[in-house]
Write a protein that holds these residues in place. Structure first.
Motif, PDB file in Angstrom:
ATOM      1  N   ARG A 248     -17.144 -53.472-140.243  1.00 31.22           N
ATOM      2  CA  ARG A 248     -17.171 -52.913-141.590  1.00 31.22           C
ATOM      3  C   ARG A 248     -16.445 -51.580-141.653  1.00 31.22           C
ATOM      4  NH1 ARG A 248     -22.918 -52.612-144.055  1.00 31.22           N
ATOM      5  NH2 ARG A 248     -23.163 -50.810-142.665  1.00 31.22           N
ATOM      6  N   LEU A 249     -15.549 -51.463-142.634  1.00 27.64           N
ATOM      7  CA  LEU A 249     -14.887 -50.219-142.981  1.00 27.64           C
ATOM      8  C   LEU A 249     -15.215 -49.934-144.430  1.00 27.64           C
ATOM      9  CD1 LEU A 249     -12.935 -47.851-142.517  1.00 27.64           C
ATOM     10  CD2 LEU A 249     -11.049 -49.403-143.060  1.00 27.64           C
ATOM     11  N   SER A 250     -16.191 -49.049-144.656  1.00 24.32           N
ATOM     12  CA  SER A 250     -16.705 -48.769-145.996  1.00 24.32           C
ATOM     13  C   SER A 250     -17.238 -50.075-146.596  1.00 24.32           C
ATOM     14  CB  SER A 250     -15.611 -48.147-146.866  1.00 24.32           C
ATOM     15  OG  SER A 250     -16.152 -47.685-148.076  1.00 24.32           O
ATOM     16  N   LEU A 251     -16.624 -50.582-147.674  1.00 21.98           N
ATOM     17  CA  LEU A 251     -17.116 -51.804-148.307  1.00 21.98           C
ATOM     18  C   LEU A 251     -16.354 -53.052-147.869  1.00 21.98           C
ATOM     19  CD1 LEU A 251     -17.657 -50.507-151.971  1.00 21.98           C
ATOM     20  CD2 LEU A 251     -19.335 -50.724-150.119  1.00 21.98           C
TER      21      LEU A 251
ATOM     22  N   THR B  80     -15.716 -55.823-145.258  1.00 24.18           N
ATOM     23  CA  THR B  80     -16.489 -56.401-144.158  1.00 24.18           C
ATOM     24  C   THR B  80     -15.938 -57.770-143.778  1.00 24.18           C
ATOM     25  OG1 THR B  80     -18.458 -55.284-144.998  1.00 24.18           O
ATOM     26  CG2 THR B  80     -18.811 -57.034-143.388  1.00 24.18           C
TER      27      THR B  80
ATOM     28  N   ASP C  32     -19.931 -50.588-137.536  1.00 24.90           N
ATOM     29  CA  ASP C  32     -19.616 -49.768-138.700  1.00 24.90           C
ATOM     30  C   ASP C  32     -18.701 -48.620-138.285  1.00 24.90           C
ATOM     31  OD1 ASP C  32     -19.602 -48.838-141.236  1.00 24.90           O
ATOM     32  OD2 ASP C  32     -21.778 -48.682-141.456  1.00 24.90           O
TER      33      ASP C  32
ATOM     34  N   ASP D  53     -17.075 -45.205-138.293  1.00 28.78           N
ATOM     35  CA  ASP D  53     -17.514 -43.896-138.766  1.00 28.78           C
ATOM     36  C   ASP D  53     -16.384 -42.888-138.906  1.00 28.78           C
ATOM     37  OD1 ASP D  53     -20.223 -44.683-138.749  1.00 28.78           O
ATOM     38  OD2 ASP D  53     -20.359 -44.269-136.591  1.00 28.78           O
ATOM     39  N   GLN D  54     -15.360 -42.991-138.025  1.00 32.90           N
ATOM     40  CA  GLN D  54     -14.377 -41.919-137.950  1.00 32.90           C
ATOM     41  C   GLN D  54     -13.084 -42.432-137.325  1.00 32.90           C
ATOM     42  OE1 GLN D  54     -15.704 -38.767-135.373  1.00 32.90           O
ATOM     43  NE2 GLN D  54     -14.315 -37.233-136.212  1.00 32.90           N
TER      44      GLN D  54
END
Length: 334
Positions: free
Chosen positions: A12-15, A17, A94, A96-97
């Motif tokens: 997942r990258l933000s929304l 998926t 997920d 994060d950075q």
């Protein structure tokens, strides 16, 4: 048959998926491995889980986890309690950075994984994430749970897929200063450095892993084939390190010999003039062409020689050895 996925879930990258699967990018399955055998019976050794006090075997259903708090006291933790603290990263990677790859210290690298789409859906979302990472020329830092522990994983675009590298936490990395602070500060003369650089130039080339040779694996294969054929085993002399007294002389002999650093030439080999050497290096401006690497050895399964039971028996008799003792099937404990 491809290996089984170590993990399945969602990237997942933000929304954005998509379902993905993690596969180990490396394998040790081709290496020769040994079984432990009972010398008297020829049966394989079997490990049992037993009670440390009574010595009795314990069934899997009767085993639980415990954290040791003192010499004979444990805090018991049940599976339900562990499931209750399950993290979101158990099923989701997920992001994060995003960070420059050059900023990741090699000490933090643990193990690589291939991350691929899981199933026929989600390929578009997967491609968006992959190309976003590629276009930024950075790696994406995310979290994933493997073997019940959460890990930081660095994702980067590789060919048509994604490569994930597990990273260590800071508490897992030791401080280099504890080991390096006591190293003596030695002054190196220009002459020594010129000679050492010339040795490096003689051995310079390009990174070609297909030329790597696992000499120990090859020696194991030779040993097994000799024993299969009943060939007498000859002891090989162990290599001995040379006691270098004069470092400058050792550098000169390294060049005067066959060009292999660390392997000293005969004591009568002519010394190389540092002045001539410096001039030659400066005039050429480029390193000596590296030797072409030898072709990588075949896998162990191809190297091990098949030998029938009758041939093996005959070979042992010819070598003056008794035929091998028949190995019976391991009996169940208890």
């Amino acid at each position: 048959m491809p290996p089984r996925a170590n993990w399945k879930g969602f990237l997942r990258l933000s929304l954005v998926t998509c379902p993905v699967a993690l596969y180990p990018a490396t394998s040790d399955s081709e290496k020769i491995s040994f079984n432990q055998i009972h010398r008297s019976t020829g049966n394989r050794i079997k490990y049992l889980k037993v009670d440390a006090e009574t010595g009795e075997e314990v069934a899997p259903d009767d085993i639980m986890k415990g954290y040791k708090v003192d010499s004979d006291s444990y805090i018991e933790v049940t599976k339900d309690e562990l499931d209750a603290i399950a993290l979101e990263s158990t099923r989701t990677i997920d992001i994060d950075q995003f960070v420059p790859k050059s900023e990741i210290d090699e000490l933090y690298l643990v193990r690589p994984y291939f991350i691929v789409p899981d199933g026929k859906v989600g390929h578009d979302a997967y491609a968006v994430i992959r190309e976003t990472i590629r276009s930024l020329d950075k790696v994406a830092l995310a979290r994933v749970v493997l073997t019940n522990r959460e890990h930081v994983i660095a994702l980067e675009a590789r060919d048509n897929g994604l490569l994930g590298m597990l990273l260590r936490y800071p508490y897992e990395v030791r401080d280099a200063a504890e080991y390096f602070d006591d190293i003596q500060d030695v002054k190196i003369t220009k002459d020594m450095l010129d000679l050492a650089k010339h040795i490096v130039e003689q051995k310079s080339g390009h990174f070609q892993p297909e030329g790597f040779e696992d000499h120990y694996e090859a020696a194991l294969t030779e040993l097994i084939n000799q024993k299969r054929n009943g060939t007498p085993l000859a002891a090989k002399a162990r290599p001995k390190g040379d006691n270098v007294v004069d470092l400058m002389e050792a550098l000169r002999r390294s060049i005067a010999g066959d060009g292999k650093a660390g392997k000293l030439a005969d004591a009568k080999a002519p010394a190389v003039s540092v002045a001539k050497l410096s001039g030659a290096v400066a005039a050429s401006g480029k390193p000596v062409k590296a030797k072409k690497p030898r072709k990588a050895a075949a896998g162990q399964k191809e190297m091990l020689l098949p030998i029938s039971g009758s041939r093996a028996k005959e070979a042992r008799v010819e070598a003056g050895k008794p035929p091998p003792r028949p190995v019976s099937k391991a009996r169940k404990a208890g």
